[in-house]
Scaffold this active site. Structure first.
Site, PDB file in Angstrom:
ATOM      1  N   GLY A 131     -77.682 -32.043-105.416  1.00 41.24           N
ATOM      2  CA  GLY A 131     -78.153 -33.378-105.739  1.00 41.24           C
ATOM      3  C   GLY A 131     -77.123 -34.467-105.947  1.00 41.24           C
ATOM      4  N   CYS A 148     -67.535 -30.872 -95.265  1.00 43.42           N
ATOM      5  CA  CYS A 148     -66.288 -30.715 -96.024  1.00 43.42           C
ATOM      6  C   CYS A 148     -65.442 -29.626 -95.365  1.00 43.42           C
ATOM      7  CB  CYS A 148     -66.565 -30.408 -97.495  1.00 43.42           C
ATOM      8  SG  CYS A 148     -67.640 -28.994 -97.781  1.00 43.42           S
TER       9      CYS A 148
END
Length: 314
Positions: A118, A242
């Site tokens: 989140g 990432c």
């Protein structure tokens, strides 16, 4: 190219041809990652958080490229009163980039297909001023509990949480009438091999294999393709990972350009970055992938990151 790598350092060595300063790159990857919090502007302003930290004696350093990011030299952001009350969210500095690039507006319809736990969802909600519709999806039921908890702690009220494979997500529950109603913007922050998180998780590369990189790239292509299908013409899709791996970055964009109605567009970043690469391991990619941005740990003292902005054309 080997399928398995015994020494995690060799994974980083794989990317030495892509970086401008190999020694600085390796040194940065070996250092611990600074602890950072993002101010949750649904509940507080950056000035209010700074004043609160000063009153409580919590040391902080402002991040020069983003007023709402604060580095905590003493670490451990999760035990501060500001975190408990939802004023701040512990979020890696460079992780705040894709939501800023997406630039959602109040009242829009926005989709976050890989949302848990989140960090980017709550950032999107704040940028939307907690208005409009924000659909936060994840396929992992266990991670959805963290997503719901973080959204509640941060006071997010415009979010709908769903559990689905993002590769075949249905618009029907969020449409009126018989026709599917597309989203204005989609943030595709996909699951990846996480090579860029080595500063936060030194064991991230311990089980690295090329098979895994290639396998997850197939999933990423499916998620991005479906995201483009669900976005209105002229709408924006941001793709981010990432990882340093071109197989999961430029190769995925190359696939989208060849198979979906989209263009890669230029965008500015407030921190140092490098363009996407057009050749890797004997493969060549669409020249447009240079419009993506690669963020390396040694340039901004952050984790590694990749971000691209696409405009849907049909």
């Amino acid at each position: 190219m080997t399928d398995g790598i015994d020494d995690p350092g060799d994974v980083l060595g794989r990317y030495e041809p892509l970086v401008d300063d190999v020694e600085a790159f390796r040194e940065a990857c070996a250092r611990p990652l600074p602890a950072v919090v993002r101010v949750n502007e649904i509940k507080a302003t950056p000035d209010e958080v700074r004043a609160g930290f000063e009153e409580e004696g919590i040391a902080y350093e402002s991040v020069d490229w983003h007023d709402g990011l604060l580095r905590l030299p003493d670490g451990d952001p999760g035990h501060s009163w500001a975190y408990v009350h939802g004023w701040v969210y512990g979020q890696e500095e460079v992780s705040a980039v894709p939501a800023l690039v997406l630039d959602p507006q109040p009242g829009e319809r926005v989709f976050d297909p890989c949302a848990a736990p989140g960090s980017k969802t709550t950032q999107l909600a704040a940028l939307m001023e907690d208005t409009g519709l924000l659909v936060a999806n994840d396929s992992n039921l266990g991670r959805l509990s963290a997503l719901r908890s973080n959204a509640e702690r941060c006071g997010v009220s415009n979010v709908v949480v769903t559990k689905s494979d993002a590769r075949n997500f249905s618009l029907k529950p969020f449409s009126e009438g018989d026709e599917d109603e597309p989203f204005d913007r989609v943030l595709v922050d996909v699951p990846c091999s996480c090579e860029g998180t080595i500063r936060k998780n030194p064991d991230a590369l311990a089980d690295w294999t090329l098979d895994h990189v290639q396998g997850v790239a197939g999933v990423q292509k499916g998620i991005l393709e479906r995201a483009i299908e669900m976005t209105k013409p002229g709408g924006t899709v941001v793709y981010s990972t990432c990882t340093f791996a071109p197989e999961e970055n430029e190769a995925v964009l190359d696939h989208a350009l060849a198979n979906s109605a989209c263009d890669l567009v230029e965008f500015d970043l407030p921190l140092e970055s490098r363009p996407g690469v057009t050749e890797w391991d004997g493969e060549t990619y669409d020249p447009a992938v240079e419009r993506a941005r690669r963020i390396y740990p040694h340039h901004n003292d952050t984790g590694g990151f990749f971000c691209a902005k696409l405009e849907v054309t049909a």
